[in-house]
Motif scaffolding. Structure first.
Motif, PDB file in Angstrom:
ATOM      1  N   MET A   1     111.414  79.082  44.406  1.00  0.00           N
ATOM      2  CA  MET A   1     110.011  78.927  44.051  1.00  0.00           C
ATOM      3  C   MET A   1     109.834  77.619  43.282  1.00  0.00           C
ATOM      4  SD  MET A   1     107.566  81.496  41.914  1.00  0.00           S
ATOM      5  CE  MET A   1     105.988  80.897  41.400  1.00  0.00           C
ATOM      6  N   ALA A   2     108.740  76.943  43.523  1.00  0.00           N
ATOM      7  CA  ALA A   2     108.437  75.702  42.807  1.00  0.00           C
ATOM      8  C   ALA A   2     108.094  76.025  41.354  1.00  0.00           C
ATOM      9  CB  ALA A   2     107.265  74.991  43.480  1.00  0.00           C
ATOM     10  N   THR A   3     108.202  75.032  40.507  1.00  0.00           N
ATOM     11  CA  THR A   3     107.857  75.205  39.098  1.00  0.00           C
ATOM     12  C   THR A   3     106.356  75.419  38.963  1.00  0.00           C
ATOM     13  OG1 THR A   3     109.703  73.807  38.458  1.00  0.00           O
ATOM     14  CG2 THR A   3     107.975  74.099  36.839  1.00  0.00           C
ATOM     15  N   THR A   4     105.973  76.432  38.202  1.00  0.00           N
ATOM     16  CA  THR A   4     104.550  76.730  37.988  1.00  0.00           C
ATOM     17  C   THR A   4     104.282  77.000  36.514  1.00  0.00           C
ATOM     18  OG1 THR A   4     104.841  79.115  38.348  1.00  0.00           O
ATOM     19  CG2 THR A   4     104.243  77.790  40.264  1.00  0.00           C
ATOM     20  N   ARG A   5     103.016  76.787  36.135  1.00  0.00           N
ATOM     21  CA  ARG A   5     102.550  77.214  34.818  1.00  0.00           C
ATOM     22  C   ARG A   5     102.092  78.651  34.984  1.00  0.00           C
ATOM     23  NH1 ARG A   5     103.684  75.440  30.118  1.00  0.00           N
ATOM     24  NH2 ARG A   5     101.636  75.276  29.189  1.00  0.00           N
ATOM     25  N   GLN A   6     102.518  79.492  34.062  1.00  0.00           N
ATOM     26  CA  GLN A   6     102.175  80.902  34.105  1.00  0.00           C
ATOM     27  C   GLN A   6     101.774  81.370  32.720  1.00  0.00           C
ATOM     28  OE1 GLN A   6     105.373  83.289  35.742  1.00  0.00           O
ATOM     29  NE2 GLN A   6     105.767  81.829  37.386  1.00  0.00           N
ATOM     30  N   VAL A   7     101.131  82.518  32.695  1.00  0.00           N
ATOM     31  CA  VAL A   7     100.832  83.174  31.429  1.00  0.00           C
ATOM     32  C   VAL A   7     101.392  84.590  31.497  1.00  0.00           C
ATOM     33  CG1 VAL A   7      98.528  83.942  32.165  1.00  0.00           C
ATOM     34  CG2 VAL A   7      99.033  83.755  29.741  1.00  0.00           C
ATOM     35  N   ALA A   8     102.026  84.992  30.404  1.00  0.00           N
ATOM     36  CA  ALA A   8     102.485  86.371  30.253  1.00  0.00           C
ATOM     37  C   ALA A   8     101.539  87.043  29.266  1.00  0.00           C
ATOM     38  CB  ALA A   8     103.914  86.415  29.724  1.00  0.00           C
ATOM     39  N   LEU A   9     101.043  88.192  29.664  1.00  0.00           N
ATOM     40  CA  LEU A   9     100.130  88.973  28.837  1.00  0.00           C
ATOM     41  C   LEU A   9     100.888  90.199  28.353  1.00  0.00           C
ATOM     42  CD1 LEU A   9      97.226  88.738  31.399  1.00  0.00           C
ATOM     43  CD2 LEU A   9      97.424  87.403  29.288  1.00  0.00           C
ATOM     44  N   LEU A  10     101.223  90.222  27.069  1.00  0.00           N
ATOM     45  CA  LEU A  10     101.950  91.341  26.498  1.00  0.00           C
ATOM     46  C   LEU A  10     100.951  92.384  26.039  1.00  0.00           C
ATOM     47  CD1 LEU A  10     103.886  88.896  26.397  1.00  0.00           C
ATOM     48  CD2 LEU A  10     104.865  89.895  24.344  1.00  0.00           C
TER      49      LEU A  10
END
Length: 180
Positions: A1-10
């Protein structure tokens, strides 16, 4: 997978005495997992990072590390920058939701079955309004979020999927944070 910006929602951290997680320690933990350019937003468990992992793999890694290294059990839902951009662009209740703190996006861990949603009568929730799209449910709670019927817990129980919610102001901020 290519590098991506992500957000983790805890889900459910820093609420009450349980699940207290200092943001600097959380950032350090996420960086130790190999994620880059890690930033947090507010104390409610919003982590933005860059990775070559899929969102599902990133969520699992973060959940496991939280429990192992911080003794915190928390569901983690992830979205990419493109996911957040599509959520903001859709904005299905934008014509009625005039206060971003009362306009929530409930993020679902997976796409729910359609039947429970079809069986709902929107009139049962007035003045609250909701709209389901994909893995999100948009909710407008004009009388306040504290007394709302359509909480992430409600959706989670009805749909049988893990959920967490953020207000519109936070969702737009997270999109901005994933843009850099």
């Amino acid at each position: 997978m290519a590098t991506t910006r992500q957000v983790a929602l805890l889900r459910g951290i820093n609420v009450g005495k349980n699940k207290q997680v200092p943001m600097p320690a959380l950032r350090d933990l996420i960086e130790s997992l190999g994620f880059e350019d890690v930033k947090t937003h507010l104390r409610s468990g919003n982590i933005v990072y860059t990775t070559d992992k899929s969102p599902a793999t990133a969520a699992k890694k973060i959940e496991t590390a939280l429990e192992k290294d911080m003794s915190v059990k928390s569901a983690v839902l992830t979205r990419t920058h493109d996911d957040l951009a599509a959520i903001i662009k859709s904005n299905p209740l934008g014509d009625v939701a005039d206060n971003p703190s009362l306009y929530l996006v409930t993020f679902l861990a997976e796409k729910p079955k359609a039947k429970p949603l079809k069986d709902l009568d929107p009139e049962d929730f007035t003045p609250e309004v909701f709209k389901h799209e994909g893995q999100e449910i948009y909710t407008w709670s004009p009388d306040g979020v504290r007394n709302a019927k359509l909480t992430y817990q409600y959706w989670e129980k009805l749909l049988g999927v893990t959920a967490t919610a953020r207000n519109w102001r936070t969702v737009t901020k997270l999109l901005d944070m994933t843009s850099t």
